[in-house]
Structure formats: structure tokens, C-alpha cells
Design a protein around this motif. Structure first.
Motif, mmCIF file in Angstrom:
data_model
loop_
_atom_site.group_PDB
_atom_site.id
_atom_site.type_symbol
_atom_site.label_atom_id
_atom_site.label_comp_id
_atom_site.label_asym_id
_atom_site.label_seq_id
_atom_site.Cartn_x
_atom_site.Cartn_y
_atom_site.Cartn_z
ATOM 1 N N THR A 238 52.371 35.807 34.072
ATOM 2 C CA THR A 238 50.896 36.682 33.616
ATOM 3 C C THR A 238 50.129 37.325 34.639
ATOM 4 O O THR A 238 49.392 36.694 35.330
ATOM 5 N N ASP A 239 50.417 38.713 34.901
ATOM 6 C CA ASP A 239 49.602 39.382 35.911
ATOM 7 C C ASP A 239 49.721 38.860 37.281
ATOM 8 O O ASP A 239 49.120 39.079 37.920
ATOM 9 N N GLY A 240 50.938 38.334 37.500
ATOM 10 C CA GLY A 240 50.968 37.888 39.095
ATOM 11 C C GLY A 240 50.999 39.015 39.789
ATOM 12 O O GLY A 240 50.783 38.964 41.044
ATOM 13 N N ASP A 241 51.596 40.399 39.539
ATOM 14 C CA ASP A 241 51.673 41.533 40.204
ATOM 15 C C ASP A 241 50.239 41.965 40.912
ATOM 16 O O ASP A 241 50.040 42.426 41.878
ATOM 17 N N VAL A 242 49.284 41.433 39.885
ATOM 18 C CA VAL A 242 47.956 41.823 40.500
ATOM 19 C C VAL A 242 47.467 40.959 41.671
ATOM 20 O O VAL A 242 46.725 41.428 42.498
ATOM 21 N N LEU A 243 47.910 39.747 41.809
ATOM 22 C CA LEU A 243 47.844 38.713 42.901
ATOM 23 C C LEU A 243 48.622 38.783 43.903
ATOM 24 O O LEU A 243 48.582 38.093 44.740
ATOM 25 N N THR A 244 49.421 39.794 43.931
ATOM 26 C CA THR A 244 50.386 39.960 45.173
ATOM 27 C C THR A 244 50.071 40.501 45.864
ATOM 28 O O THR A 244 49.437 41.747 46.160
ATOM 29 N N LEU A 245 50.022 40.082 47.278
ATOM 30 C CA LEU A 245 49.347 40.510 48.377
ATOM 31 C C LEU A 245 50.242 41.601 48.990
ATOM 32 O O LEU A 245 51.492 41.456 49.105
ATOM 33 N N ALA A 246 49.844 42.544 49.447
ATOM 34 C CA ALA A 246 50.462 44.002 49.960
ATOM 35 C C ALA A 246 50.395 43.593 51.697
ATOM 36 O O ALA A 246 49.214 43.571 52.328
ATOM 37 N N LEU A 247 51.692 43.284 52.249
ATOM 38 C CA LEU A 247 51.683 42.826 53.494
ATOM 39 C C LEU A 247 52.016 44.123 54.478
ATOM 40 O O LEU A 247 53.040 44.835 53.956
ATOM 41 N N ASN A 248 51.676 44.096 55.727
ATOM 42 C CA ASN A 248 51.830 44.984 56.737
ATOM 43 C C ASN A 248 52.593 44.049 57.979
ATOM 44 O O ASN A 248 51.895 43.185 58.220
ATOM 45 N N GLY A 249 53.586 44.612 58.443
ATOM 46 C CA GLY A 249 54.250 43.706 59.580
ATOM 47 C C GLY A 249 55.770 43.609 59.405
ATOM 48 O O GLY A 249 56.398 44.067 58.577
ATOM 49 N N ASP A 250 56.203 42.197 59.884
ATOM 50 C CA ASP A 250 57.585 41.932 59.884
ATOM 51 C C ASP A 250 57.808 40.286 60.514
ATOM 52 O O ASP A 250 56.654 40.019 60.837
#
Length: 289
Positions: A238-250
Motif C-alpha cells: 500500500t503506497d510503498g512507491d511513495v516511500l521509495t528513495l530516489a537515489l543518485n550514485g552507483d
């Protein structure tokens, strides 16, 4: 200890989240796009919402992307709660660097804590707790059928937000353990609109492609193939996409991320700790102290 699938506080639905904007008109505009996860619908909603807020003179509510998923939500929106889980430990240390001796891909997290109810105002002095497992799925400070790390403190800690409402943490990309997708737990304590202590608990999640890349490296690879992904995790569902971190890097150099954490301080149902300004049950000073 709490069961990892027991709700703590009130979990907001996507519809509830989207209706927490300053005006119902803006909520309706973005809410329509939430039913369609296509990039085109998201882009259209973002553009329309931006124009609407500019016309209304509420530029602070202009949508910005906060996750790696197709559907973007505005930065100033109430963040859904998730379960505390069984591994929260009283008496976590006040610190920014949580790593200690744990090996793994570096991860830097900046948390922007704002009050949604009064124009996305930064909240100074809020206490942000973070805790998660290491690369092999082990938590510190607990006795578990698979491990006993009582007395250890790795990958745990808390920080107060600064004058800009920001708390920063240096940690590592979390590993996984059976039955759960990859996640980080966090808790925020501050003072509610009624002067009482306010507490919310939730979790951050990760893009599956990033997790696959990280888990192909050591020491993660030694854990083997995980048995649960975002798609099969009941808490993410339920709404896990709202809590997904947007990451920069590798995986070689590490990752960094910023997460906008909106609190509705008028919502007394979310939770409360001890008396305002007093000491918490874990010995930390109360948010008003």
C-alpha cells in the motif's frame, strides 16, 4: 518487541495522502493522475498542478519528484506511516554516522521534515531515528533466533533537525532478511499542534534494479538470493512507491538521497510519546526539551 506486520499509528491511503494539500482543487488534479501510472499522465498532472499553484500564489506546493517510481507526488504531502517492526531499540545514540564496523555500499540520507498544515514550514528540533539491518540482514542490539547482537549499536542513531528542518545520516545500503523486502525504518518525534508530543513511524524502500546491482557486490552477494521483493512484500503493497528513495550514485561509489517528510501536526491519531518536553521512554530528551 513489536511484530513487523503490526501497524503503528494510522496508515494513510493514497487517496488520503493526495487530499492533504492546501486546496481541494489541487488535490483533485493530482489525484486524477494517481489512477494512471503512465509517464504521460504524471507529467500532465505535474504541469497542471504547477500552473494551478502558481495562479493561487502557493508556490510552496509545486510538485517535485521524491521517488524512483513512475508516479511522482508533491514534496509537501503527508507521508504514510508503516510498522515499527520488532527491532526498534530504546536508547539509540545521537549521531549522524551510523556505520561503525559494518561493510557495505555507502548511503547518505538527508531528511527534510516539514509541517504540511502551515505552508510546508521546516520543523526545527524534531528527533529523527533511523535503524536498519546490515548487508547480511542482521540488526544490532537485539536477540533473534538467527543472531544475538545485544549491546551492539551499528546502523542505529538519531539526529535533531536543524533550522532548515534537515537531519542527515551516513550509513550503508541495507541488506535483506527472509520475509521482507529491502527497507530502512525511521521514526520522527516532535511537538503537535496541540502542544502534546507527536510521533510517527514509517519505512523507506528501494528500487528493485538498484537493489539487484548492490546485491551483486560483496558482502551482500554472500547472503544469496532474496526471497521477498517489493512486489511480494505486504508492507510495501500500500503506497510503498511513495516511500521509495530516489537515489543518485552507483554501487562502486555509493548513493545519496533526499527525502521530503511531511507531517500533519494537527492529526492527533498518528501517535504520541510521553508528555511534551519530557524525556522519552528511551532516555532521549523530549522534542520540546
Amino acid at each position: 518487541m513489536d511484530n513487523d506486520d503490526r501497524p503503528v499509528g494510522r496508515i494513510l491511503s493514497r487517496r488520503e495522502v493526495l487530499t492533504m494539500f492546501g486546496g481541494l482543487g489541487l488535490a483533485a488534479i493530482v489525484g486524477c493522475a494517481a489512477e494512471d501510472d503512465s509517464d504521460e499522465a504524471t507529467a500532465t498532472a505535474a504541469t497542471t498542478a504547477t500552473e494551478a499553484t502558481a495562479a493561487a500564489g502557493t508556490a510552496s506546493l509545486v510538485p517535485t519528484a521524491t521517488s524512483t517510481t513512475a508516479t511522482s507526488l508533491p514534496a509537501c504531502v503527508v507521508v504514510p506511516e508503516r510498522t515499527e517492526g520488532p527491532y526498534f531499540v530504546d536508547g539509540q545514540m545521537e549521531r549522524s554516522d551510523l556505520v561503525e564496523d559494518r561493510e557495505g555500499v555507502p548511503l547518505a540520507i538527508s531528511v527534510n521534515v516539514v509541517s504540511v498544515g502551515d505552508g510546508c514550514t521546516p520543523i526545527e528540533g524534531a528527533i529523527v531515528d533511523v535503524w536498519h539491518c546490515d548487508a547480511l540482514g542482521v540488526y544490532s542490539g537485539v536477540s533473534d533466533p538467527g543472531f544475538d547482537t545485544a549491546g551492539q549499536t551499528f546502523l542505529r542513531g538519531w539526529q535533531r533537525t536543524d533550522a532548515d528542518g534537515v537531519a542527515r545520516f551516513s550509513t550503508i545500503y541495507p541488506g535483506w532478511y527472509s520475509g521482507r523486502t529491502v527497507h530502512i525504518h525511521y521514526k520522527v518525534r516532535t511537538t503537535g499542534a496541540d502542544g502534546a508530543d507527536y510521533e510517527m513511524t514509517s519505512q523507506w524502500f528501494f528500487d528493485e534494479g538498484v537493489s539487484d546491482a548492490v546485491f551483486a557486490t560483496e558482502p551482500y552477494a554472500g547472503k544469496g538470493q532474496r526471497d521477498t521483493t517489493n512486489a511480494t512484500d505486504g508492507i510495501f503493497a500500500t503506497d510503498g512507491d511513495v516511500l521509495t528513495l530516489a537515489l543518485n550514485g552507483d554501487p562502486q561509489s555509493g548513493y545519496e538521497t533526499t527525502f521530503d517528510l511531511g507531517l500533519d501536526l494537527s492529526d492527533s491519531e498518528v501517535g504520541a510519546s510521553d508528555s511534551a518536553g519530557g524525556a522519552g521512554s528511551d532516555g532521549r530528551p523530549g522534542p520540546g526539551a
